[in-house]
Enzyme design. Structure first.
Site, PDB file in Angstrom:
ATOM      1  N   LYS A 107      -3.710  36.799  61.022  1.00  0.00           N
ATOM      2  CA  LYS A 107      -3.585  35.283  61.211  1.00  0.00           C
ATOM      3  C   LYS A 107      -3.791  34.821  62.827  1.00  0.00           C
ATOM      4  CE  LYS A 107      -0.253  31.385  60.848  1.00  0.00           C
ATOM      5  NZ  LYS A 107       1.179  30.995  60.434  1.00  0.00           N
ATOM      6  N   SER A 184       0.889  27.609  56.690  1.00  0.00           N
ATOM      7  CA  SER A 184       0.102  27.764  57.720  1.00  0.00           C
ATOM      8  C   SER A 184      -0.918  28.762  57.695  1.00  0.00           C
ATOM      9  CB  SER A 184       0.786  27.525  59.151  1.00  0.00           C
ATOM     10  OG  SER A 184       1.386  28.623  59.386  1.00  0.00           O
ATOM     11  N   SER A 208       5.185  29.377  55.302  1.00  0.00           N
ATOM     12  CA  SER A 208       3.603  29.715  55.827  1.00  0.00           C
ATOM     13  C   SER A 208       2.929  31.063  55.247  1.00  0.00           C
ATOM     14  CB  SER A 208       3.413  29.413  57.189  1.00  0.00           C
ATOM     15  OG  SER A 208       3.610  28.134  57.567  1.00  0.00           O
TER      16      SER A 208
END
Length: 536
Positions: A107, A184, A208
């Protein structure tokens, strides 16, 4: 508080002194001005001493872990890459590790040395934050033989459960172009679900990891708070920051967690971390010949309040209950019962108040709390000054961020002490979950409240953009603030309301006691290996 030494010269002016004092709604009496000028000039001398020192960051071993072909891709699968690079160990010993042969996406809020971190935003200049070291989870993956293929796009400041806030491109759901991949950790989900990489390391402050896992048909685990080191990962609020594995299967999830979990000398969040930790993957491999035995005799509790939260699709409620009750058909003595955790209904409010000030001051303005560990000064400098241009950019892409920026200040100014009270109530919430978990092995709730929705447009107004995010984390955020481990497990395919011809994944959330990941894996493995989720 003592003063280290008096300054060699006076650098603080009376105007600067009074202007700064005015921020606290006070005026320094004229008789005291010269004394404060002397004392504060000593502070400035100390600041200049630190400015001249070289920063002290974890070492980056480019011989063992060289970086190749670092670039921002022109052609981009599902718009899911922020930056690409190829990184793997040159040591023969590492090549035989647990992740040998596995490809991994990271990420984009996780530091990978020499690879820019965009954080999904254009509020700070592109490629203005290029980390000089690897996050602990990155080093652990590489040491275990993984090949990292790049940084997966994330949502704007990691502050959205939808996948249309990234400033550079909207991440697409692999099951349907134009549909939300969740956020996210949106790029992580799309790359794993689309078969571009084997696994990914995501981040989770309110859901997320689990929401994009639910939308994209993945196994996504938010581990117990502190189990996976957060060193080298951009923080929103230290009390809810988590990192964890996103994979297609439960076994791969356990494999990646086995590599990532454990004590880190830099991380001061690892309260109560048990030593030694189990090998999560070995615990599951004991049941290779008969996976349903992994959950033999389990007592499973369905949190009734979680099925009565506002905004849940009635079809999701029915399907999660059906999937949970299916445990009882495995013939290994599993019981499934409805149980009540009254504070679960109040948990979203607790999470909101406990985190909002931290999101505003820490995550968005770089005002790091004084904590031990590794700090990214370059990032915090970039975030230290806000202006109208930055505000407008964030509001256009992700109004959830500007709402948090202002909301945190409102909580600080209008409700002093309320954040502290919410944090105390978070301990009460954790105690209520753990009281139930003393009687049950795992708990079950819906994960995302519906299948993925259609992405919004950049020109949409704020409420239209926000409407697709409201309620998405209503059953996931409680376990960030309690710290309990929680997993999204894919259990079905379902049509979105606006298009009956499509089928999109739906996830069920499995929750365990603190450091009870083994029980979550056992329950999830028994279910996954017994049912075909795509046709369930």
């Amino acid at each position: 508080m003592s003063v280290a030494r008096l300054p060699e010269k006076i650098s603080v002016t009376e105007e600067q002194l009074q202007t700064t004092a005015g921020l606290f709604n006070v005026t320094v009496p004229e008789r005291d001005v010269e004394a404060y000028r002397v004392l504060l000039s000593g502070l400035e001398e100390a600041a200049k001493t630190i400015e001249l020192e070289e920063d002290y960051l974890p070492p980056l071993d480019l011989t063992r872990f060289p970086r190749e072909n670092i670039h921002k891709p022109n052609s981009n699968e599902y718009n899911a890459w922020a930056y690409k690079a190829t990184i793997k160990s040159t040591l023969t010993a590492d090549a035989g590790g647990l992740l040998a042969g596995k490809t991994v996406a990271i990420k984009d809020n996780i530091c990978v040395g020499k690879v820019p971190s965009l954080l999904g935003t254009d509020v700070i200049p592109e490629a203005s934050f290029v980390p000089e070291y690897d996050a602990t989870v990155v080093t652990r993956a590489l040491t275990a033989g993984a090949t990292i293929l790049g940084k997966a796009a994330c949502e704007n400041f990691s502050m959205s459960p939808t996948s249309f806030t990234n400033a550079y491109a909207f991440v697409q759901n692999p099951y349907a172009a134009g549909y939300n991949a969740g956020g996210s950790s949106s790029g992580c989900a799309a790359l794993v679900a689309g078969g571009v990489v084997d696994m990914a390391i995501g981040g989770d402050q309110g859901g997320s990891i689990r929401v994009p896992a639910s939308y994209c048909g993945l196994v996504g685990l938010k581990p117990t708070f502190g189990l996976v080191p957060y060193t080298g990962i951009a923080s929103l609020a230290a009390i809810v920051d988590h990192a964890g594995p996103m994979t297609k299967t439960v076994l791969d999830n356990a494999l990646l967690l086995t590599v990532l979990a454990g004590v880190d000398e830099y991380d001061d969040r690892q309260i109560g971390l048990p030593v030694p930790l189990p090998s999560y993957v070995d615990e599951l491999r004991k049941f290779d010949s008969d996976p349903k035995q992994a959950a033999k005799g389990f007592r499973i509790g369905l949190i009734v309040e979680s099925f009565d939260m506002p905004g849940l699709d009635a079809r999701v409620i029915a399907k999660v209950k059906q999937a949970a009750k299916a445990f009882e058909t495995l013939g290994v003595g599993i019981t499934v019962e409805e149980i009540s955790v009254p504070m679960h209904a109040k948990a979203p409010a607790i999470w909101t108040i406990a985190t909002r000030q931290g999101f505003s001051e820490h995550g968005l303005r770089g005002q790091n709390p004084v904590r031990f560990g590794v700090h990214d000064a370059a990032l915090n400098i970039a975030l230290s000054k806000w202006n109208q241009e930055k505000f407008d950019k964030l509001a256009l892409r992700n109004p959830a961020g500007t709402n948090a920026l202002i909301g945190g200040q409102i909580i600080k100014d209008k409700y002093p002490g309320l954040t502290d009270k919410a944090l105390n109530l978070a301990r009460k919430l954790k105690d209520e979950y753990n009281a139930v978990l003393a009687k049950y092995d795992v708990l079950i709730t819906p994960c995302a409240p519906s299948p993925a929705n259609y992405t919004s447009k950049l020109e949409d107004d704020i409420m239209t953009k926000m409407s697709k995010a409201i309620g998405a984390t209503i059953n996931t955020m409680p376990f960030n603030i309690s710290g309990n481990p929680a997993m999204s497990l894919p259990i079905a395919m379902m049509s979105p309301q606006e298009d009956p011809s499509l089928k999109l994944p739906v996830g069920m959330q499995i929750v365990g006691k603190s450091f009870g990941e083994v029980d979550i894996f056992k329950a999830a493995y028994a279910w996954e290996q017994s049912f075909d989720w795509k046709s369930f």
